[in-house]
Motif scaffolding. Structure first.
Motif, PDB file in Angstrom:
ATOM      1  N   TYR A  28      18.863   1.890  43.760  1.00 18.61           N
ATOM      2  CA  TYR A  28      18.465   0.674  44.478  1.00 18.61           C
ATOM      3  C   TYR A  28      18.606   0.864  45.980  1.00 18.61           C
ATOM      4  O   TYR A  28      17.723   0.519  46.745  1.00 18.61           O
ATOM      5  CB  TYR A  28      19.312  -0.509  44.008  1.00 18.61           C
ATOM      6  CG  TYR A  28      19.075  -1.752  44.817  1.00 18.61           C
ATOM      7  CD1 TYR A  28      17.930  -2.511  44.602  1.00 18.61           C
ATOM      8  CD2 TYR A  28      19.965  -2.146  45.806  1.00 18.61           C
ATOM      9  CE1 TYR A  28      17.691  -3.644  45.359  1.00 18.61           C
ATOM     10  CE2 TYR A  28      19.730  -3.279  46.557  1.00 18.61           C
ATOM     11  CZ  TYR A  28      18.586  -4.023  46.329  1.00 18.61           C
ATOM     12  OH  TYR A  28      18.345  -5.137  47.080  1.00 18.61           O
ATOM     13  N   GLY A  40      16.014   3.447  47.372  1.00 19.01           N
ATOM     14  CA  GLY A  40      14.659   2.926  47.312  1.00 19.01           C
ATOM     15  C   GLY A  40      13.614   4.025  47.348  1.00 19.01           C
ATOM     16  O   GLY A  40      12.502   3.808  47.795  1.00 19.01           O
ATOM     17  N   LYS A  65       4.463  -0.420  46.695  1.00 19.16           N
ATOM     18  CA  LYS A  65       5.518  -0.963  45.831  1.00 19.16           C
ATOM     19  C   LYS A  65       6.053   0.120  44.901  1.00 19.16           C
ATOM     20  O   LYS A  65       7.262   0.235  44.706  1.00 19.16           O
ATOM     21  CB  LYS A  65       4.997  -2.161  45.034  1.00 19.16           C
ATOM     22  CG  LYS A  65       4.764  -3.391  45.893  1.00 19.16           C
ATOM     23  CD  LYS A  65       4.193  -4.532  45.095  1.00 19.16           C
ATOM     24  CE  LYS A  65       3.880  -5.716  46.007  1.00 19.16           C
ATOM     25  NZ  LYS A  65       3.206  -6.805  45.289  1.00 19.16           N
ATOM     26  N   SER A  82       9.798  -2.625  47.366  1.00 20.80           N
ATOM     27  CA  SER A  82       9.933  -3.667  46.343  1.00 20.80           C
ATOM     28  C   SER A  82       9.470  -5.035  46.834  1.00 20.80           C
ATOM     29  O   SER A  82       9.012  -5.851  46.046  1.00 20.80           O
ATOM     30  CB  SER A  82      11.371  -3.741  45.848  1.00 20.80           C
ATOM     31  OG  SER A  82      12.246  -4.019  46.918  1.00 20.80           O
ATOM     32  N   GLN A  83       9.564  -5.292  48.142  1.00 18.99           N
ATOM     33  CA  GLN A  83       9.157  -6.590  48.676  1.00 18.99           C
ATOM     34  C   GLN A  83       7.667  -6.660  48.972  1.00 18.99           C
ATOM     35  O   GLN A  83       7.118  -7.742  49.155  1.00 18.99           O
ATOM     36  CB  GLN A  83       9.954  -6.909  49.939  1.00 18.99           C
ATOM     37  CG  GLN A  83      11.431  -7.075  49.670  1.00 18.99           C
ATOM     38  CD  GLN A  83      12.203  -7.371  50.936  1.00 18.99           C
ATOM     39  OE1 GLN A  83      11.640  -7.765  51.947  1.00 18.99           O
ATOM     40  NE2 GLN A  83      13.498  -7.178  50.888  1.00 18.99           N
TER      41      GLN A  83
END
Length: 175
Positions: free
Chosen positions: A28, A31, A133, A138-139
């Motif tokens: 996480y 990323g 993505k 992720s955003q």
């Protein structure tokens, strides 16, 4: 099962849980893009704003600075002179900047007429947004920059405007 076996199983389960939590937190935080996302990036049929196909095999084996941007995104536009400057600085070190425009071809053409850059700009559109993505954004926000080393592995990424020093450091660590 006896008590000793239950304790052993509980201990192993706890270690496995801890390893999973640590690993997921690392993934996480980094990323970083997965191998399939990098492969999809190279396999995508990219085109220039003029509709000409781009041969991504010429990108392979280089350190790539991939920047997802749009002409309507102020931070994207603000960082482009820095990207252009660093492309010139690192050009002879097997580094290539690639801009993925998340915009219409006509908007990108018009923008590039007023703000030319020395690195390739390709049309991303909706597929480019989806790919960003997959590559760790992720955003889905812009700008998003990812560094891919010459072996095709993601080494760093940044959501938002990237500073010259931050980008220089990321490029040097990927060389």
């Amino acid at each position: 099962m006896n008590r000793r076996q239950w304790i052993s199983i509980a201990g192993i389960s706890l270690l496995a849980l801890l390893a999973g939590v640590v690993t997921s937190q690392w993934i996480y935080k980094t990323g970083l893009a997965s191998d399939p996302a990098i492969k999809a990036f190279f396999a995508n049929p990219w085109q220039t704003a003029d509709g000409k196909p781009v041969d991504t095999t010429q990108w392979q084996g280089k350190v790539l600075v991939v920047n997802f941007w749009a002409s309507w995104c102020p931070p994207c536009v603000e960082e482009m002179p820095t990207l252009d400057k660093l492309q010139a600085e690192f050009k002879n070190q097997n580094v290539l900047f690639v801009g993925i425009g998340i915009d219409s071809p006509s908007n990108i053409r018009q923008f590039l007429e007023m703000t030319p850059v020395s690195y390739p700009i390709v049309i991303g559109g909706l597929e480019g947004s989806n790919l960003s993505k997959q590559m760790g954004n992720s955003q889905g926000a812009l700008p998003y920059t990812i560094i891919i080393n010459s072996q095709g592995k993601s080494t760093s990424s940044k959501l938002g405007k990237i500073s010259e020093e931050e980008l220089r450091k990321s490029i040097k660590s990927a060389l």
